[in-house]
Each structure stands twice: as structure tokens, then as C-alpha cells.
Scaffold this motif. Structure first.
Motif, PDB file in Angstrom:
ATOM      1  N   LEU A   1       0.927  -1.289  -0.042  1.00 16.32           N
ATOM      2  CA  LEU A   1      -0.096   0.087  -0.090  1.00 16.32           C
ATOM      3  C   LEU A   1       0.915   1.241   0.113  1.00 16.32           C
ATOM      4  CD1 LEU A   1      -2.553  -0.654   2.763  1.00 16.32           C
ATOM      5  CD2 LEU A   1      -2.943  -0.945   0.406  1.00 16.32           C
ATOM      6  N   LYS A   2       0.315   2.335  -0.566  1.00 17.55           N
ATOM      7  CA  LYS A   2       1.107   3.841  -0.792  1.00 17.55           C
ATOM      8  C   LYS A   2       0.398   4.635   0.413  1.00 17.55           C
ATOM      9  CE  LYS A   2       4.037   2.422  -3.701  1.00 17.55           C
ATOM     10  NZ  LYS A   2       5.556   2.059  -3.389  1.00 17.55           N
ATOM     11  N   PRO A   3       1.209   5.413   1.377  1.00 22.02           N
ATOM     12  CA  PRO A   3       0.465   6.163   2.077  1.00 22.02           C
ATOM     13  C   PRO A   3       0.131   7.378   1.317  1.00 22.02           C
ATOM     14  CG  PRO A   3       2.999   6.218   2.305  1.00 22.02           C
ATOM     15  CD  PRO A   3       2.733   5.149   1.476  1.00 22.02           C
ATOM     16  N   GLN A   4      -0.778   8.094   1.921  1.00 17.39           N
ATOM     17  CA  GLN A   4      -1.121   9.424   1.285  1.00 17.39           C
ATOM     18  C   GLN A   4      -0.193  10.670   1.772  1.00 17.39           C
ATOM     19  OE1 GLN A   4      -4.124   7.563   2.482  1.00 17.39           O
ATOM     20  NE2 GLN A   4      -4.864   7.387   0.466  1.00 17.39           N
ATOM     21  N   ALA A   5       0.362  10.272   2.975  1.00 22.78           N
ATOM     22  CA  ALA A   5       1.480  11.446   3.305  1.00 22.78           C
ATOM     23  C   ALA A   5       2.329  10.420   4.454  1.00 22.78           C
ATOM     24  CB  ALA A   5       0.671  12.319   4.524  1.00 22.78           C
ATOM     25  N   GLY A   6       3.510  11.169   4.623  1.00 25.70           N
ATOM     26  CA  GLY A   6       4.462  10.390   5.364  1.00 25.70           C
ATOM     27  C   GLY A   6       5.488   9.507   4.252  1.00 25.70           C
ATOM     28  N   THR A   7       6.580   9.219   4.937  1.00 23.98           N
ATOM     29  CA  THR A   7       7.470   8.333   4.417  1.00 23.98           C
ATOM     30  C   THR A   7       7.955   6.996   5.027  1.00 23.98           C
ATOM     31  OG1 THR A   7       9.434   9.540   5.230  1.00 23.98           O
ATOM     32  CG2 THR A   7       8.498  10.303   3.083  1.00 23.98           C
ATOM     33  N   VAL A   8       8.444   6.153   4.467  1.00 23.66           N
ATOM     34  CA  VAL A   8       9.000   4.791   5.007  1.00 23.66           C
ATOM     35  C   VAL A   8      10.660   4.905   4.724  1.00 23.66           C
ATOM     36  CG1 VAL A   8       8.926   2.499   5.428  1.00 23.66           C
ATOM     37  CG2 VAL A   8       6.849   3.539   5.080  1.00 23.66           C
ATOM     38  N   VAL A   9      11.381   4.941   5.780  1.00 24.30           N
ATOM     39  CA  VAL A   9      12.759   4.714   5.239  1.00 24.30           C
ATOM     40  C   VAL A   9      13.459   3.352   5.594  1.00 24.30           C
ATOM     41  CG1 VAL A   9      14.995   5.931   5.851  1.00 24.30           C
ATOM     42  CG2 VAL A   9      13.218   7.330   5.769  1.00 24.30           C
ATOM     43  N   TYR A  10      14.201   2.977   4.805  1.00 26.80           N
ATOM     44  CA  TYR A  10      14.658   1.453   4.875  1.00 26.80           C
ATOM     45  C   TYR A  10      16.238   1.566   4.984  1.00 26.80           C
ATOM     46  CZ  TYR A  10      10.337   0.229   3.352  1.00 26.80           C
ATOM     47  OH  TYR A  10       8.808   0.021   2.769  1.00 26.80           O
ATOM     48  N   ARG A  11      16.883   1.092   5.990  1.00 29.47           N
ATOM     49  CA  ARG A  11      18.370   0.964   6.074  1.00 29.47           C
ATOM     50  C   ARG A  11      18.834  -0.390   5.909  1.00 29.47           C
ATOM     51  NH1 ARG A  11      17.320   5.399  10.179  1.00 29.47           N
ATOM     52  NH2 ARG A  11      18.025   7.141   9.136  1.00 29.47           N
ATOM     53  N   LEU A  12      19.975  -0.402   5.312  1.00 23.83           N
ATOM     54  CA  LEU A  12      20.636  -1.867   5.304  1.00 23.83           C
ATOM     55  C   LEU A  12      22.148  -1.745   5.579  1.00 23.83           C
ATOM     56  CD1 LEU A  12      20.587  -4.826   4.420  1.00 23.83           C
ATOM     57  CD2 LEU A  12      20.959  -4.011   1.841  1.00 23.83           C
ATOM     58  N   GLY A  13      22.200  -2.313   6.698  1.00 21.67           N
ATOM     59  CA  GLY A  13      23.985  -2.069   7.192  1.00 21.67           C
ATOM     60  C   GLY A  13      24.002  -0.655   7.732  1.00 21.67           C
ATOM     61  N   GLY A  14      22.890  -0.052   7.839  1.00 16.28           N
ATOM     62  CA  GLY A  14      23.196   1.467   8.561  1.00 16.28           C
ATOM     63  C   GLY A  14      22.862   2.412   7.307  1.00 16.28           C
ATOM     64  N   GLU A  15      22.828   2.082   6.193  1.00 17.63           N
ATOM     65  CA  GLU A  15      22.853   2.968   4.940  1.00 17.63           C
ATOM     66  C   GLU A  15      21.414   2.903   4.465  1.00 17.63           C
ATOM     67  OE1 GLU A  15      25.638   2.219   2.017  1.00 17.63           O
ATOM     68  OE2 GLU A  15      27.341   2.404   3.291  1.00 17.63           O
ATOM     69  N   THR A  16      20.671   4.032   4.046  1.00 18.76           N
ATOM     70  CA  THR A  16      19.424   4.277   3.549  1.00 18.76           C
ATOM     71  C   THR A  16      19.527   3.870   2.232  1.00 18.76           C
ATOM     72  OG1 THR A  16      19.088   6.257   4.995  1.00 18.76           O
ATOM     73  CG2 THR A  16      17.616   5.984   2.862  1.00 18.76           C
ATOM     74  N   VAL A  17      18.656   2.864   1.883  1.00 15.42           N
ATOM     75  CA  VAL A  17      18.705   2.360   0.569  1.00 15.42           C
ATOM     76  C   VAL A  17      17.081   2.290   0.142  1.00 15.42           C
ATOM     77  CG1 VAL A  17      20.496   0.812   1.068  1.00 15.42           C
ATOM     78  CG2 VAL A  17      17.878   0.056   1.837  1.00 15.42           C
ATOM     79  N   ASP A  18      16.711   1.917  -1.072  1.00 15.43           N
ATOM     80  CA  ASP A  18      15.340   1.744  -1.809  1.00 15.43           C
ATOM     81  C   ASP A  18      14.830   0.688  -1.176  1.00 15.43           C
ATOM     82  OD1 ASP A  18      15.800   4.235  -3.287  1.00 15.43           O
ATOM     83  OD2 ASP A  18      16.318   3.193  -4.903  1.00 15.43           O
ATOM     84  N   PHE A  19      13.359   0.367  -1.140  1.00 13.39           N
ATOM     85  CA  PHE A  19      12.827  -0.805  -0.785  1.00 13.39           C
ATOM     86  C   PHE A  19      13.164  -1.954  -1.483  1.00 13.39           C
ATOM     87  CE2 PHE A  19       8.957  -3.533  -1.080  1.00 13.39           C
ATOM     88  CZ  PHE A  19       9.054  -4.159   0.102  1.00 13.39           C
ATOM     89  N   GLU A  20      13.261  -1.599  -2.809  1.00 15.23           N
ATOM     90  CA  GLU A  20      13.897  -2.856  -3.918  1.00 15.23           C
ATOM     91  C   GLU A  20      15.109  -3.419  -3.493  1.00 15.23           C
ATOM     92  OE1 GLU A  20      12.001  -4.184  -5.831  1.00 15.23           O
ATOM     93  OE2 GLU A  20      10.220  -2.886  -5.547  1.00 15.23           O
ATOM     94  N   ASP A  21      16.105  -2.877  -2.507  1.00 16.82           N
ATOM     95  CA  ASP A  21      17.222  -3.491  -2.214  1.00 16.82           C
ATOM     96  C   ASP A  21      17.086  -4.375  -1.030  1.00 16.82           C
ATOM     97  OD1 ASP A  21      18.750  -1.796  -3.898  1.00 16.82           O
ATOM     98  OD2 ASP A  21      18.759  -0.233  -2.821  1.00 16.82           O
ATOM     99  N   VAL A  22      15.846  -4.024  -0.272  1.00 16.54           N
ATOM    100  CA  VAL A  22      15.583  -4.952   0.982  1.00 16.54           C
ATOM    101  C   VAL A  22      14.707  -5.911   0.567  1.00 16.54           C
ATOM    102  CG1 VAL A  22      16.778  -3.281   2.349  1.00 16.54           C
ATOM    103  CG2 VAL A  22      14.271  -3.266   1.882  1.00 16.54           C
TER     104      VAL A  22
END
Length: 249
Positions: free
Chosen positions: A60-81
Motif C-alpha cells: 500500500l502507498k500512504p497519502q502522507a509520510g514516508t518509510v525509510v529503509y536502512r541496510l547495514g546502516g545505510e539508507t536504501v530503496d525498498f527494492e534493495d531490501v
């Protein structure tokens, strides 16, 4: 080869709002899911827990706000995780006529797991779930607790670094609930990010961090015992009861 630290996943939710028509399922929800930790998202039916999980998974996509993913401490795109996140939905889609063994074989092919890795993982999962003696039993003939364990095995087969479980103990007997949590503790020992939703207040104290939700909002969060002490209550049932009294007209 990546080390465990290199593949540790964490997720931050920032001011997420989600509406379905006139219904607001999430209202500016912000949560921090730290890596290698068991997090409990606790709340009654309609609190927004399932909507939150589906947003974390990109369903689902939110109408507002964001979701931040980190891999090994680095911010990445969702597709990376995405390949390293497993999901166990509230309503599992197992095949009633396929046996435990056939389910594992099916997901092994789906995930493209090598023969050697599959053999080791299969034996490990059957051992810790205590389903070794039931590999020929069709899913439709398993007890509620065993059915949940099979769903968990299928999710864990590809050795994820994070797993999201939506009310995994809902509708199962107390003994099966306890056994399922024992399985989750084993996963926590492997330093996997675990996010589990539940409406059972007593399960909140089983988590390392809890996030209490009500009406689409995060109303309290922290380490369970510290949170209860700060709120001056003995249980999460009492905490929610007090909140209800405070909000009553």
C-alpha cells in the motif's frame, strides 16, 4: 561475503497517513524499528496494525509520510531490501491438499534455493517447529498451531534478515501460542529484525520494544517494563483501559 552487520535491516516510519475513503486507518504514525530487535505492534482491532504492515511491505502507498529503509546502516530503496524481508500475513494462503513437505519443496523452488542450502534449512526448521513427524500431513489437516508453524517455516526458508508477522497467534490455543513465541525467541537470538502485530495485550511484554496503537495513532512506545512503570500500571490491559477512561466523555 556480507557480514551480519552489513545485512542488518532497520525501518523508520515518519508521519504516515493512510485513508480508505472516509476511513482513516493511519493518522500521522511514526515508529522506529531498530535492527536485530523484536518489535511488537500492539493494539485492538481497527488500530491500523495490518495497514501499517502492508505499507512497510510496499503493498500500500500512504497519502502522507514516508518509510525509510536502512541496510547495514545505510539508507536504501525498498527494492534493495525486499528480497531479505519475509512476510507472514494474518490470513495465510497455504494449500490445503499439499503436505508439509510439499509446501517446503514448493517454496524452495519459488525462492530458487540451492539443494545443499535447502536440505540444511529444511532440517533446521522441521526440528525447531517440531513438525518432523508430520511432513506427510496435508496442511488442511493440521491443527491451528501447526498450520501457523508451517506458514512460518515457508516464510523463513530463504533466511530473511527481517520478518513481518501480522497477528500470527490469533485464533490458536494457549499452548500453541507459547510454542510460537518460543520460535520467535529463537529467531531473535539470530539477530533478525522481527515486527509482530497482536491484539493480545499479554504478548506485549514478550517483545524487546513495543509500539501501542489505537485509532491509527501511536499512543505509546518503548521497552515494555519501562513503559508500564512510566504509565503507573501493571499490565498493558490496564494501560489501554485507563486510556479508554480518559477519552470517555
Amino acid at each position: 561475503m556480507n557480514t551480519q552487520g552489513d545485512t542488518a535491516i532497520s525501518i523508520r516510519v515518519e508521519g504516515v497517513t493512510k485513508r480508505f475513503g472516509e476511513t482513516r486507518a493511519l493518522s500521522g504514525a511514526s515508529l522506529e524499528f531498530t535492527a536485530s530487535t523484536m518489535h511488537g505492534v500492539i493494539g485492538p482491532e481497527g488500530a491500523g496494525k495490518t495497514t501499517l504492515m502492508r505499507i512497510l511491505l510496499g503493498l500500500l502507498k500512504p497519502q502522507a509520510g514516508t518509510v525509510v529503509y536502512r541496510l547495514g546502516g545505510e539508507t536504501v530503496d525498498f527494492e534493495d531490501v525486499r528480497p531479505q524481508i519475509a512476510y507472514m500475513p494474518q490470513q495465510q494462503s497455504l494449500y490445503a491438499d499439499l503436505s508439509v513437505s510439499e509446501h517446503l519443496d514448493f517454496f524452495r523452488a519459488l525462492y530458487g534455493i540451492s539443494t545443499e542450502s535447502y536440505r540444511e534449512k529444511r532440517e533446521e526448521l522441521l526440528r525447531i517447529t517440531r513438525l518432523s513427524e508430520f511432513t506427510d500431513r496435508p496442511a488442511g489437516k493440521l491443527s491451528g498451531g501447526m498450520y501457523k508453524k508451517l506458514g512460518l517455516m515457508c516464510a523463513l526458508l530463504r533466511s530473511p534478515r527481517a520478518i513481518l508477522l501480522d497477528e500470527p497467534t490469533n485464533g490458536v490455543d494457549p499452548i500453541s501460542r507459547r510454542e510460537f513465541w518460543e520460535l520467535l525467541y529463537r529467531l531473535a537470538d539470530q539477530k533478525i529484525l522481527i515486527i509482530v502485530t497482536t491484539a493480545y495485550m499479554d504478548e506485549a511484554e514478550r517483545c524487546a520494544q513495543v509500539h501501542l496503537m489505537e485509532d491509527g495513532k501511536v499512543v505509546a512506545e518503548g521497552e515494555p517494563r519501562a513503559l508500564l512503570k512510566a504509565e503507573g500500571v501493571r499490565s498493558f490491559d490496564e494501560l489501554f483501559l485507563n486510556r479508554g477512561k480518559e477519552q470517555a466523555p
